[in-house]
Design an enzyme around this catalytic site. Sequence first.
Site, PDB file in Angstrom:
ATOM      1  N   LYS A  10       5.844   7.750  -1.966  1.00  4.99           N
ATOM      2  CA  LYS A  10       4.833   8.251  -2.885  1.00  4.99           C
ATOM      3  C   LYS A  10       4.540   9.733  -2.630  1.00  4.99           C
ATOM      4  O   LYS A  10       4.209  10.476  -3.551  1.00  4.99           O
ATOM      5  CB  LYS A  10       3.570   7.389  -2.799  1.00  4.99           C
ATOM      6  CG  LYS A  10       3.824   5.943  -3.249  1.00  4.99           C
ATOM      7  CD  LYS A  10       2.622   5.051  -3.054  1.00  4.99           C
ATOM      8  CE  LYS A  10       2.927   3.626  -3.497  1.00  4.99           C
ATOM      9  NZ  LYS A  10       3.944   2.966  -2.641  1.00  4.99           N
ATOM     10  N   GLU A  37      -0.320  10.188   7.972  1.00  3.74           N
ATOM     11  CA  GLU A  37      -0.005   8.863   8.487  1.00  3.74           C
ATOM     12  C   GLU A  37      -0.688   8.700   9.834  1.00  3.74           C
ATOM     13  O   GLU A  37      -0.558   9.539  10.728  1.00  3.74           O
ATOM     14  CB  GLU A  37       1.504   8.671   8.628  1.00  3.74           C
ATOM     15  CG  GLU A  37       1.921   7.393   9.313  1.00  3.74           C
ATOM     16  CD  GLU A  37       1.371   6.135   8.652  1.00  3.74           C
ATOM     17  OE1 GLU A  37       0.893   5.242   9.392  1.00  3.74           O
ATOM     18  OE2 GLU A  37       1.412   6.048   7.416  1.00  3.74           O
ATOM     19  N   CYS A  83       0.486  -3.479  -2.426  1.00  3.42           N
ATOM     20  CA  CYS A  83       1.637  -4.310  -2.836  1.00  3.42           C
ATOM     21  C   CYS A  83       1.260  -5.776  -2.626  1.00  3.42           C
ATOM     22  O   CYS A  83       1.976  -6.530  -1.976  1.00  3.42           O
ATOM     23  CB  CYS A  83       2.896  -3.926  -2.062  1.00  3.42           C
ATOM     24  SG  CYS A  83       2.736  -4.020  -0.278  1.00  3.42           S
TER      25      CYS A  83
END
Length: 459
Positions: free
Chosen positions: A115, A133, A230
């Site tokens: 992304k 991250e 997801c």
Amino acid sequence: MTTIQLPPAFEKQMIHLLGEEEYEEFRNAIDQEPRTSIRINPFKQFSLPGNTERIPWSVNGYFLEERPSFTLDPAFHAGAYYVQEASSMFIEHILRSHEIPKGLYLDLAAAPGGKSTLLASYLGADGFLVANEVIQARAQVLKENIIKWGLGNTLVSNNDPEHFEPLEGFFDLVLVDAPCSGEGMFRKDPQAREEWSPDHVNLCSLRQKRIMDKAGALVKAGGYLIYSTCTFNESENEEMIRFLTEEFSYEPVRIDLDPSWKIRETQTQTEEGIFYGYRFYPHRVAGEGFFITVLKRPEDAYSSEPGKTKEFKHPFLKAQSQRESQDLDSEIGLDGNGQYYMLNDSYFRIDSQWKAYFEKLSQHLSIRYFGVELGKKQKMDWIPSHEWALSILPKKGFLKFELNKEQALEFLRKNDLELSGLPLGWVMVTYQNLPLGWVKNLGNRVNNYYPKEWRIRLV
């Protein structure tokens, strides 16, 4: 594909969402092989393989007829494309269809980088992206993928969401692809079925709320928040919309859909009105399970700007003056819009319009990479970095040498090369005109400068 029994609690949940009849279609779909899809890098030259099919909601996304060995494709290592699940590419449609203004973006949970590379492509030269991250090992993978993508408009950071608190109201767009229970990956990852439980769903929901409690404040007035997972369950999806609208002031954003895409829109009633979510079910779309929602910050919300600093001070980074930066730009073949910094005697470049933003970010974040690292200088000569080779920046003064596939794979394995007709000195080796990295011909031998930690081991 090995079929693993679905947990009864999950089946009950999906029947509640879909109904008995549609659930059977869903159940059959997740035991089928998933389709392979890639998203090409619009800033690099790449010839698509034959028999591809355009992903309808993505300008740059394609389905492949079969899954090749990406490890043995030099174009993959050159950053010509990214292997990305098709449903996730819907973010591209959101950005383009709403013409979301370009500026300072944040991808808060960015690894491995799918992304982030999509956002970086959308921004191009007109924006700057922070790809963050929290897990250090995953941040390293993110860094490598950002380097391969090569656009030079991204900062990679390794921070917890709470470290962003001083940056409230600072970003034009914040994307949170939240860590989740992974129900949408049941087709691609059968192990995810074994690990699923209602307790895990609840744990994920609590973790997401902790993240969004920080992320919701980072969007400036008029900016956008994109939240995705997801997974299918409502507690990690629609309930998160309710949580956000209770904690922060946001307005709903509705996305135009082509009915043929078979993406299912949901409506979530909140005290602030109806908000919209978009569900991707594998029996309806040619992609994996996915949920996404978009919210907009009101124009009267809080915004912060970087302000002006008299002198940039940082324990590791040294800013180059405007004149020094212009001279360096001229050396490499650019028009003088770069701002350079030195780190461990190596030069890094960002676009000068983001200087103030970058310098504020650097005061609060643990930076793993930014812009483009060009390398070191010995007097007037460059010792070029691998990062520079993979970037879209010009490489003025360096010769190129085209490799065939066998030679390219030997280079990527960091093996010794025997190349007839190779010029002396530093040479950028390419495959199908895509830069792969550097070799140095000393006359009696050729040194391969592909990074040791990146070398491929597959024969």
